[in-house]
Motif scaffolding. Structure first.
Motif, PDB file in Angstrom:
ATOM      1  N   SER A  16     -16.350  31.783  65.950  1.00  0.00           N
ATOM      2  CA  SER A  16     -16.253  32.641  64.782  1.00  0.00           C
ATOM      3  C   SER A  16     -16.764  34.032  65.152  1.00  0.00           C
ATOM      4  O   SER A  16     -17.908  34.171  65.595  1.00  0.00           O
ATOM      5  CB  SER A  16     -17.089  32.079  63.637  1.00  0.00           C
ATOM      6  N   ALA A  17     -15.928  35.036  64.982  1.00  0.00           N
ATOM      7  CA  ALA A  17     -16.355  36.403  65.271  1.00  0.00           C
ATOM      8  C   ALA A  17     -17.532  36.794  64.381  1.00  0.00           C
ATOM      9  O   ALA A  17     -18.445  37.489  64.815  1.00  0.00           O
ATOM     10  CB  ALA A  17     -15.195  37.368  65.081  1.00  0.00           C
ATOM     11  N   ALA A  18     -17.545  36.322  63.149  1.00  0.00           N
ATOM     12  CA  ALA A  18     -18.638  36.643  62.238  1.00  0.00           C
ATOM     13  C   ALA A  18     -19.958  36.093  62.764  1.00  0.00           C
ATOM     14  O   ALA A  18     -21.001  36.736  62.634  1.00  0.00           O
ATOM     15  CB  ALA A  18     -18.344  36.103  60.846  1.00  0.00           C
ATOM     16  N   ASP A  19     -19.912  34.918  63.385  1.00  0.00           N
ATOM     17  CA  ASP A  19     -21.130  34.322  63.937  1.00  0.00           C
ATOM     18  C   ASP A  19     -21.614  35.077  65.167  1.00  0.00           C
ATOM     19  O   ASP A  19     -22.787  35.008  65.508  1.00  0.00           O
ATOM     20  CB  ASP A  19     -20.894  32.857  64.301  1.00  0.00           C
ATOM     21  N   ARG A  20     -20.718  35.760  65.854  1.00  0.00           N
ATOM     22  CA  ARG A  20     -21.051  36.476  67.083  1.00  0.00           C
ATOM     23  C   ARG A  20     -21.227  37.987  66.889  1.00  0.00           C
ATOM     24  O   ARG A  20     -21.487  38.703  67.848  1.00  0.00           O
ATOM     25  CB  ARG A  20     -19.962  36.259  68.131  1.00  0.00           C
ATOM     26  N   ALA A  21     -21.065  38.470  65.666  1.00  0.00           N
ATOM     27  CA  ALA A  21     -21.135  39.913  65.413  1.00  0.00           C
ATOM     28  C   ALA A  21     -22.526  40.457  65.724  1.00  0.00           C
ATOM     29  O   ALA A  21     -23.539  39.870  65.363  1.00  0.00           O
ATOM     30  CB  ALA A  21     -20.782  40.206  63.960  1.00  0.00           C
ATOM     31  N   LEU A  22     -22.550  41.599  66.398  1.00  0.00           N
ATOM     32  CA  LEU A  22     -23.797  42.290  66.676  1.00  0.00           C
ATOM     33  C   LEU A  22     -24.222  43.147  65.486  1.00  0.00           C
ATOM     34  O   LEU A  22     -25.395  43.432  65.311  1.00  0.00           O
ATOM     35  CB  LEU A  22     -23.647  43.179  67.917  1.00  0.00           C
ATOM     36  N   ARG A  23     -23.231  43.530  64.701  1.00  0.00           N
ATOM     37  CA  ARG A  23     -23.498  44.321  63.503  1.00  0.00           C
ATOM     38  C   ARG A  23     -22.386  44.047  62.505  1.00  0.00           C
ATOM     39  O   ARG A  23     -21.225  43.903  62.874  1.00  0.00           O
ATOM     40  CB  ARG A  23     -23.546  45.810  63.847  1.00  0.00           C
ATOM     41  N   VAL A  24     -22.760  43.995  61.245  1.00  0.00           N
ATOM     42  CA  VAL A  24     -21.817  43.789  60.154  1.00  0.00           C
ATOM     43  C   VAL A  24     -22.071  44.880  59.135  1.00  0.00           C
ATOM     44  O   VAL A  24     -23.215  45.162  58.792  1.00  0.00           O
ATOM     45  CB  VAL A  24     -22.011  42.404  59.492  1.00  0.00           C
ATOM     46  N   ALA A  25     -21.005  45.526  58.670  1.00  0.00           N
ATOM     47  CA  ALA A  25     -21.143  46.581  57.663  1.00  0.00           C
ATOM     48  C   ALA A  25     -20.060  46.432  56.614  1.00  0.00           C
ATOM     49  O   ALA A  25     -18.902  46.198  56.940  1.00  0.00           O
ATOM     50  CB  ALA A  25     -21.044  47.963  58.319  1.00  0.00           C
ATOM     51  N   THR A  26     -20.451  46.571  55.372  1.00  0.00           N
ATOM     52  CA  THR A  26     -19.486  46.602  54.283  1.00  0.00           C
ATOM     53  C   THR A  26     -19.172  48.055  54.002  1.00  0.00           C
ATOM     54  O   THR A  26     -20.080  48.860  53.776  1.00  0.00           O
ATOM     55  CB  THR A  26     -20.060  45.926  53.027  1.00  0.00           C
ATOM     56  N   VAL A  27     -17.895  48.389  54.069  1.00  0.00           N
ATOM     57  CA  VAL A  27     -17.461  49.764  53.829  1.00  0.00           C
ATOM     58  C   VAL A  27     -16.637  49.813  52.550  1.00  0.00           C
ATOM     59  O   VAL A  27     -15.899  48.883  52.241  1.00  0.00           O
ATOM     60  CB  VAL A  27     -16.659  50.320  55.033  1.00  0.00           C
ATOM     61  N   GLU A  28     -16.798  50.907  51.815  1.00  0.00           N
ATOM     62  CA  GLU A  28     -16.117  51.110  50.537  1.00  0.00           C
ATOM     63  C   GLU A  28     -15.101  52.239  50.669  1.00  0.00           C
ATOM     64  O   GLU A  28     -15.320  53.199  51.413  1.00  0.00           O
ATOM     65  CB  GLU A  28     -17.131  51.482  49.451  1.00  0.00           C
ATOM     66  N   ALA A  29     -14.025  52.148  49.923  1.00  0.00           N
ATOM     67  CA  ALA A  29     -13.003  53.197  49.923  1.00  0.00           C
ATOM     68  C   ALA A  29     -13.607  54.511  49.443  1.00  0.00           C
ATOM     69  O   ALA A  29     -14.378  54.535  48.482  1.00  0.00           O
ATOM     70  CB  ALA A  29     -11.844  52.793  49.026  1.00  0.00           C
ATOM     71  N   THR A  30     -13.255  55.593  50.135  1.00  0.00           N
ATOM     72  CA  THR A  30     -13.748  56.918  49.743  1.00  0.00           C
ATOM     73  C   THR A  30     -12.722  57.683  48.916  1.00  0.00           C
ATOM     74  O   THR A  30     -13.057  58.706  48.330  1.00  0.00           O
ATOM     75  CB  THR A  30     -14.086  57.772  50.983  1.00  0.00           C
ATOM     76  N   GLY A  31     -11.472  57.239  48.924  1.00  0.00           N
ATOM     77  CA  GLY A  31     -10.404  57.974  48.261  1.00  0.00           C
ATOM     78  C   GLY A  31      -9.809  59.047  49.153  1.00  0.00           C
ATOM     79  O   GLY A  31      -8.867  59.732  48.771  1.00  0.00           O
ATOM     80  N   GLU A  32     -10.350  59.194  50.356  1.00  0.00           N
ATOM     81  CA  GLU A  32      -9.863  60.174  51.324  1.00  0.00           C
ATOM     82  C   GLU A  32      -8.928  59.496  52.317  1.00  0.00           C
ATOM     83  O   GLU A  32      -8.934  58.282  52.471  1.00  0.00           O
ATOM     84  CB  GLU A  32     -11.042  60.780  52.105  1.00  0.00           C
ATOM     85  N   THR A  33      -8.160  60.315  53.012  1.00  0.00           N
ATOM     86  CA  THR A  33      -7.332  59.844  54.117  1.00  0.00           C
ATOM     87  C   THR A  33      -7.947  60.393  55.391  1.00  0.00           C
ATOM     88  O   THR A  33      -8.274  61.575  55.471  1.00  0.00           O
ATOM     89  CB  THR A  33      -5.883  60.337  53.970  1.00  0.00           C
ATOM     90  N   GLY A  34      -8.111  59.544  56.387  1.00  0.00           N
ATOM     91  CA  GLY A  34      -8.689  59.969  57.648  1.00  0.00           C
ATOM     92  C   GLY A  34      -7.687  60.692  58.523  1.00  0.00           C
ATOM     93  O   GLY A  34      -6.490  60.773  58.211  1.00  0.00           O
ATOM     94  N   ALA A  35      -8.164  61.213  59.650  1.00  0.00           N
ATOM     95  CA  ALA A  35      -7.305  61.921  60.601  1.00  0.00           C
ATOM     96  C   ALA A  35      -6.191  61.028  61.123  1.00  0.00           C
ATOM     97  O   ALA A  35      -5.126  61.513  61.513  1.00  0.00           O
ATOM     98  CB  ALA A  35      -8.144  62.456  61.758  1.00  0.00           C
ATOM     99  N   SER A  36      -6.407  59.730  61.111  1.00  0.00           N
ATOM    100  CA  SER A  36      -5.396  58.781  61.589  1.00  0.00           C
ATOM    101  C   SER A  36      -4.247  58.616  60.597  1.00  0.00           C
ATOM    102  O   SER A  36      -3.229  58.033  60.919  1.00  0.00           O
ATOM    103  CB  SER A  36      -6.040  57.411  61.824  1.00  0.00           C
ATOM    104  N   GLY A  37      -4.458  59.101  59.355  1.00  0.00           N
ATOM    105  CA  GLY A  37      -3.442  58.951  58.316  1.00  0.00           C
ATOM    106  C   GLY A  37      -3.666  57.729  57.430  1.00  0.00           C
ATOM    107  O   GLY A  37      -2.934  57.510  56.473  1.00  0.00           O
TER     108      GLY A  37
END
Length: 92
Positions: free
Chosen positions: A24-45
């Motif tokens: 399980s990747a979740a069991d092996r994660a070194l860091r876990v972060a919950t991210v929320e939508a900002t309403g912006e579009t990133g440079a990647s589109g």
């Protein structure tokens, strides 16, 4: 009203375990972060998400992290960012 997810859980895992069977990747994660939508579009589109020191452009249709900053820096070599499986759809 947007149909894009408003949050994702991003897992930072060592690259060498990304494709291990039965792990399980979740069991092996070194860091876990919950991210929320900002309403912006990133440079990647793609939509921008931010939280817990992580800023990411995520393609919500494929659940792929397209761009990522961790604590203001690019991801270290040997680490992979992936979206955690949706709850109720993974192994228990």
């Amino acid at each position: 009203m947007s149909t894009e997810p408003q949050s994702f859980e991003i897992l930072l895992v060592p690259e060498h375990i990304e494709n291990l069977r039965g792990e399980s990747a979740a069991d092996r994660a070194l860091r876990v972060a919950t991210v929320e939508a900002t309403g912006e579009t990133g440079a990647s589109g793609y939509p921008r998400y931010r939280g817990q020191g992580v800023e990411a452009d995520i393609d919500p249709s494929t659940r792929t992290v397209e761009a990522l900053l961790v604590d203001g820096a690019e991801l270290d070599y040997g680490l992979v960012a992936m979206i955690a499986p949706e709850r109720g759809h993974g192994k228990h």
